[in-house]
Design a protein around this motif. Structure first.
Motif, PDB file in Angstrom:
ATOM      1  N   ILE A 162      -7.313  18.293  -7.343  1.00  0.00           N
ATOM      2  CA  ILE A 162      -6.759  17.079  -6.746  1.00  0.00           C
ATOM      3  C   ILE A 162      -6.832  15.976  -7.794  1.00  0.00           C
ATOM      4  N   VAL A 163      -5.689  15.356  -8.044  1.00  0.00           N
ATOM      5  CA  VAL A 163      -5.658  14.278  -9.032  1.00  0.00           C
ATOM      6  C   VAL A 163      -5.418  12.966  -8.302  1.00  0.00           C
ATOM      7  N   ILE A 164      -6.256  11.967  -8.597  1.00  0.00           N
ATOM      8  CA  ILE A 164      -6.035  10.645  -8.010  1.00  0.00           C
ATOM      9  C   ILE A 164      -5.402   9.772  -9.082  1.00  0.00           C
ATOM     10  N   SER A 165      -4.141   9.414  -8.902  1.00  0.00           N
ATOM     11  CA  SER A 165      -3.468   8.570  -9.889  1.00  0.00           C
ATOM     12  C   SER A 165      -3.998   7.139  -9.773  1.00  0.00           C
ATOM     13  N   PRO A 166      -3.842   6.329 -10.840  1.00  0.00           N
ATOM     14  CA  PRO A 166      -4.358   4.946 -10.765  1.00  0.00           C
ATOM     15  C   PRO A 166      -3.781   4.172  -9.586  1.00  0.00           C
ATOM     16  N   ALA A 167      -2.476   4.338  -9.342  1.00  0.00           N
ATOM     17  CA  ALA A 167      -1.852   3.604  -8.232  1.00  0.00           C
ATOM     18  C   ALA A 167      -2.488   4.021  -6.912  1.00  0.00           C
ATOM     19  N   MET A 168      -2.677   5.335  -6.749  1.00  0.00           N
ATOM     20  CA  MET A 168      -3.291   5.848  -5.522  1.00  0.00           C
ATOM     21  C   MET A 168      -4.704   5.316  -5.364  1.00  0.00           C
ATOM     22  N   ALA A 169      -5.455   5.301  -6.494  1.00  0.00           N
ATOM     23  CA  ALA A 169      -6.831   4.799  -6.441  1.00  0.00           C
ATOM     24  C   ALA A 169      -6.835   3.342  -6.000  1.00  0.00           C
ATOM     25  N   THR A 170      -5.882   2.551  -6.528  1.00  0.00           N
ATOM     26  CA  THR A 170      -5.796   1.149  -6.121  1.00  0.00           C
ATOM     27  C   THR A 170      -5.566   1.044  -4.614  1.00  0.00           C
ATOM     28  N   ALA A 171      -4.612   1.844  -4.120  1.00  0.00           N
ATOM     29  CA  ALA A 171      -4.310   1.804  -2.686  1.00  0.00           C
ATOM     30  C   ALA A 171      -5.560   2.142  -1.881  1.00  0.00           C
ATOM     31  N   LEU A 172      -6.285   3.188  -2.310  1.00  0.00           N
ATOM     32  CA  LEU A 172      -7.475   3.608  -1.564  1.00  0.00           C
ATOM     33  C   LEU A 172      -8.544   2.512  -1.584  1.00  0.00           C
ATOM     34  N   VAL A 173      -8.716   1.898  -2.758  1.00  0.00           N
ATOM     35  CA  VAL A 173      -9.749   0.863  -2.847  1.00  0.00           C
ATOM     36  C   VAL A 173      -9.397  -0.307  -1.938  1.00  0.00           C
ATOM     37  N   ILE A 174      -8.110  -0.732  -1.977  1.00  0.00           N
ATOM     38  CA  ILE A 174      -7.699  -1.852  -1.109  1.00  0.00           C
ATOM     39  C   ILE A 174      -7.955  -1.498   0.353  1.00  0.00           C
ATOM     40  N   ALA A 175      -7.585  -0.270   0.729  1.00  0.00           N
ATOM     41  CA  ALA A 175      -7.735   0.131   2.129  1.00  0.00           C
ATOM     42  C   ALA A 175      -9.208   0.181   2.524  1.00  0.00           C
ATOM     43  N   VAL A 176     -10.055   0.708   1.634  1.00  0.00           N
ATOM     44  CA  VAL A 176     -11.486   0.782   1.950  1.00  0.00           C
ATOM     45  C   VAL A 176     -12.060  -0.622   2.094  1.00  0.00           C
ATOM     46  N   VAL A 177     -11.728  -1.491   1.134  1.00  0.00           N
ATOM     47  CA  VAL A 177     -12.249  -2.857   1.186  1.00  0.00           C
ATOM     48  C   VAL A 177     -11.799  -3.535   2.472  1.00  0.00           C
ATOM     49  N   PHE A 229     -15.262  10.429  -3.836  1.00  0.00           N
ATOM     50  CA  PHE A 229     -14.722   9.099  -3.538  1.00  0.00           C
ATOM     51  C   PHE A 229     -13.703   9.172  -2.402  1.00  0.00           C
ATOM     52  N   ALA A 230     -12.774  10.149  -2.524  1.00  0.00           N
ATOM     53  CA  ALA A 230     -11.741  10.289  -1.492  1.00  0.00           C
ATOM     54  C   ALA A 230     -12.375  10.642  -0.159  1.00  0.00           C
ATOM     55  N   ALA A 231     -13.408  11.507  -0.197  1.00  0.00           N
ATOM     56  CA  ALA A 231     -14.040  11.920   1.057  1.00  0.00           C
ATOM     57  C   ALA A 231     -14.738  10.740   1.725  1.00  0.00           C
ATOM     58  N   VAL A 232     -15.419   9.933   0.927  1.00  0.00           N
ATOM     59  CA  VAL A 232     -16.106   8.780   1.510  1.00  0.00           C
ATOM     60  C   VAL A 232     -15.083   7.790   2.065  1.00  0.00           C
ATOM     61  N   ALA A 233     -13.972   7.613   1.325  1.00  0.00           N
ATOM     62  CA  ALA A 233     -12.923   6.710   1.810  1.00  0.00           C
ATOM     63  C   ALA A 233     -12.388   7.205   3.146  1.00  0.00           C
ATOM     64  N   PHE A 243      -3.510   7.938   5.618  1.00  0.00           N
ATOM     65  CA  PHE A 243      -2.299   8.606   5.131  1.00  0.00           C
ATOM     66  C   PHE A 243      -2.308   8.712   3.611  1.00  0.00           C
ATOM     67  N   ALA A 244      -2.941   7.740   2.930  1.00  0.00           N
ATOM     68  CA  ALA A 244      -3.013   7.822   1.470  1.00  0.00           C
ATOM     69  C   ALA A 244      -3.796   9.059   1.060  1.00  0.00           C
ATOM     70  N   VAL A 245      -4.896   9.350   1.789  1.00  0.00           N
ATOM     71  CA  VAL A 245      -5.676  10.551   1.466  1.00  0.00           C
ATOM     72  C   VAL A 245      -4.822  11.799   1.692  1.00  0.00           C
ATOM     73  N   VAL A 246      -4.060  11.815   2.792  1.00  0.00           N
ATOM     74  CA  VAL A 246      -3.204  12.983   3.056  1.00  0.00           C
ATOM     75  C   VAL A 246      -2.153  13.121   1.956  1.00  0.00           C
ATOM     76  N   ALA A 247      -1.570  11.988   1.526  1.00  0.00           N
ATOM     77  CA  ALA A 247      -0.559  12.038   0.461  1.00  0.00           C
ATOM     78  C   ALA A 247      -1.186  12.551  -0.827  1.00  0.00           C
ATOM     79  N   MET A 248      -2.460  12.192  -1.045  1.00  0.00           N
ATOM     80  CA  MET A 248      -3.155  12.619  -2.261  1.00  0.00           C
ATOM     81  C   MET A 248      -3.359  14.129  -2.273  1.00  0.00           C
ATOM     82  N   LEU A 249      -3.538  14.709  -1.079  1.00  0.00           N
ATOM     83  CA  LEU A 249      -3.787  16.157  -1.005  1.00  0.00           C
ATOM     84  C   LEU A 249      -2.554  16.975  -1.351  1.00  0.00           C
ATOM     85  N   LEU A 295       0.835  -1.206   0.000  1.00  0.00           N
ATOM     86  CA  LEU A 295       0.000   0.000   0.000  1.00  0.00           C
ATOM     87  C   LEU A 295       0.870   1.256   0.000  1.00  0.00           C
ATOM     88  N   THR A 296       1.967   1.217   0.759  1.00  0.00           N
ATOM     89  CA  THR A 296       2.867   2.374   0.813  1.00  0.00           C
ATOM     90  C   THR A 296       3.444   2.663  -0.561  1.00  0.00           C
TER      91      THR A 296
END
Lengths: 181, 489
Positions: B441-456, B369-373, B341-347, B89-90
């Motif tokens: 704010i741009v969510i890169s594909p890698a970041m989106a993957t990390a967020l989805v894994i963390a949410v799941v 999406f980021a806010a709900v996560a 922390f992924a959300v903070v890194a995204m900001l 995830l990191t």
């Protein structure tokens, strides 16, 4: 008896020099105290029959590391001690209080445990008992051989991991020191 | 083959060997394709995936290798999976952050992998020497990673602070270890347990115990050894902070559980008391300090201090149930903390540092999406029922009650309530405050993957926790068997 005298003399000297290292006003004096400290620790190793470690201590620490320290002192040019750290947010008594509390805890546990038990129990054993060098002739070569044997057999994995650690340190030093990578 | 080694020794070391090889390959790939950062990233992800597969392949194995220095058991496997998932995830949240900060990625990924290598050894070591070298490998990697943003003063400060305090604490830890070696004549945890089994205590052992607790307390940032955490967490690059607060903490807890429960069972009354006080103080101070923070990274630092206090309850309980609860909590903590922390890194954008609470304002309108996560991570960290954080807290609570630590359980619950305040504050900022300036704010594909894994992860183990419970129970059951067989050698 003689052993005890040697040990206590060395222990007092080593601790005294350690205090001298951190209390010396000039940085160069600090480093010089440190050299003597390292040498005395080497003597301590000799009294423990660890001649190889003693030699390495002199070569690496008293020789190599201290030279590096002197380089740093020379480059940084510490003519006078840096000014005392004065952070307005700092509350010195919290630290004192915490240290006091920890000390009290240690003393409490110490008193408690000496009261509740008859005395210290220390069992021997350790390495060397089953290594194939329990009865070799020359003490010095035996010592080195034993160390090498243990390092490259039982402790092979941690030894190799230590080499990764050194690689990390090397790469890290380059990363941090180089201006543009 | 060196004397005393068999092919099995190297077979069971497969994950560590793969990780080492992969880390070295990352350096080579970085050298061959200096302008292709995807190549380095791909190599890193591949290495972690392969290592993870090798670790999972040893599920159910229970043996000691390398002349009793390492254990491959359920406990080690559980922690190795935790460490590798957090590393994954990191790494996923890193590329966009590194691009904004304009730093080179090659050595960064190498250092992340080396820190992971150290953690793997901390998870499986059953000898003080292996554990210590593993810890040191991890720590040195983090000292450098914390200062990776060289032009940034706060990053430099973080690195120097962490290095100096880390070196001191390591010295204290080593002193404690050497006293135990002096008292028992062995560095093997099983051997130590055997030598100390007489039950006689001495001043030397008490001193060694206090030093050991202090040294390990620093690594998990337990109060009063936590002073470094907020500054280091704030200054270090956000993905590094994330890994530091999850991976390093999990590996250190693995080491604590091994050393104290397996190596020093005869001193249980002493260290239980020490950890009881440490747990209570840590969670209280962590939560109260977190309330006043306006910087998210500092707030999460104090919250992670508080969480270390919660997990210490599992150590205090010192039962199989306690160990299992600590494992469950560390596992769910991976997803919620890394996600936050992924959300903070995204900001972090070109014109916004993005680590202040007000930078979250209006996030719901900009990136729903980021806010709900983030909402899910905050609820999970606070321990609200449908999330995984609740299940973790439930198990810790149960373990504390079962072992008779009712007061600790009460302090735990009160603290959980206090913590809700500052987690809700984040939610308030995201939903109720007005939008602030700053580029998109741009969510890169890698970041989106990390967020989805963390949410799941944060939701799945709250709704369907049975898998996790079973695995933690198996790991806790196997715990200790490796040491007792090693002691018989």
């Amino acid at each position: 008896m003689a052993e005890a005298i040697v040990f206590w003399t060395l222990a007092v000297l080593i601790l005294g020099l350690g205090i001298a290292v951190i209390s010396a006003r000039s940085a160069v004096h600090s480093v010089l105290f440190l050299v003597v400290n390292f040498l005395l620790v080497a003597v301590l190793y000799v009294t423990l029959n660890a001649e190889f470690v003693a030699v390495i201590q002199v070569l690496v620490y008293a020789g190599g590391i201290v030279v590096l320290y002197l380089f740093v002192v020379m480059l940084v040019n510490l003519k006078k001690a840096p000014e005392r750290y004065a952070d307005p947010r700092r509350v010195p008594w919290t630290g004192t209080l915490l240290a006091g509390a920890v000390l009290a805890e240690v003393i409490a546990i110490g008193v408690y445990s000496t009261v509740s038990s008859d005395g210290a129990a220390a069992t021997g054993g350790g390495l060397g008992a089953d290594t194939p060098f329990s009865d070799c002739g020359s003490l010095v070569s035996c010592n080195t051989e034993q160390l090498g044997w243990v390092l490259y057999t039982s402790y092979l994995i941690p030894f190799e991991l230590a080499s990764m650690l050194l690689l990390v340190a090397m790469i890290g030093a380059i990363v941090l020191a180089k201006r543009h990578l | 083959m060196p004397a005393g080694f068999t092919a099995a020794d190297f077979y069971y070391l497969l994950p560590e060997l793969l990780l080492t090889g992969g880390a070295l390959l990352v350096l080579v790939v970085d050298l061959l394709f200096p302008r292709r950062e995807e190549a380095t990233l791909g190599m890193t992800l591949l290495t972690l995936a392969v290592t993870g597969a090798a670790v999972v392949g040893f599920t159910g194995v229970d043996t000691t290798i390398s002349a009793g220095l390492l254990a491959v058991d359920g406990f080690a496997t559980f922690f190795k999976v935790i460490v590798i998932v957090s590393a994954l995830l990191t790494v996923l949240m890193s590329p966009s952050y590194l691009r904004v900060e304009a730093v080179r990625a090659g050595e960064y990924y190498f250092l992340i992998l080396c820190a992971t290598l150290g953690m793997l050894f901390m998870a499986s070591g059953i000898d003080l020497i292996t554990l210590f070298i593993g810890l040191e490998t991890m720590a040195i990697s983090f000292y450098i990673l914390a200062g990776y943003l060289k032009p940034n003063q706060r990053s430099n400060e973080a690195s120097v602070k962490y290095f100096l305090l880390g070196a001191f604490s390591l010295g204290i830890l080593l002193y404690g270890m050497s006293l135990f070696y002096g008292a028992t004549g062995t560095t093997s945890l099983g051997g130590m347990a055997e030598a100390l089994a007489g039950g006689e205590r001495s001043l030397m052992l008490s001193l060694a115990l206090v030093l050991l607790v202090a040294g390990m307390g620093f690594k998990i940032a337990a109060v009063p050894f936590h002073m470094w955490a907020p500054d280091v967490y704030e200054g270090a690059p956000t993905p590094v902070t994330a890994y530091l607060s999850v991976g390093s903490k999990a590996a250190s807890f693995a080491m604590i559980l091994r050393i104290f429960i397996e190596g020093l069972p005869s001193l249980v009354a002493d260290w239980q008391l020490l950890f009881w006080v440490l747990a209570a103080v840590t969670m209280t101070v962590g939560n109260i300090a977190a309330i006043t923070q306006s910087n998210i990274k500092r707030m999460l630092a104090y919250s992670s201090i508080a969480h270390a206090g919660y997990i210490l309850i599992g150590v205090v309980a010192a039962t199989e149930r306690g160990v299992a609860a600590a494992l469950v909590y560390l596992w769910v903590y991976v997803f919620m903390q890394l996600g936050a922390f992924a959300v903070v890194a995204m900001l972090r954008r070109q014109d916004v540092i993005g680590d202040e609470l007000k930078d979250l304002s209006g996030l719901y309108l900009r990136k729903p999406f980021a806010a709900v996560a983030m909402l899910i991570f905050m609820l999970s960290l606070g321990g609200i029922p449908p999330t995984a954080g609740f299940m973790g807290k439930l198990w810790l609570f149960g373990a504390a009650i079962e072992s008779g630590f009712v007061w600790l359980a009460v302090i735990f619950v009160v603290n959980s309530v206090i913590s809700l305040y500052y987690y809700y504050r984040v939610i308030v900022f995201m939903w109720l405050k007005d939008e602030t300036a700053g580029s998109d704010i741009v969510i890169s594909p890698a970041m989106a993957t990390a967020l989805v894994i963390a949410v799941v992860g944060s939701l799945l183990f709250g709704v369907y926790p049975q898998v996790l419970f079973d695995h933690a129970q198996i790991a806790a059951d196997m715990f200790g068997s490796a040491v007792s067989t090693a002691a018989l050698r």
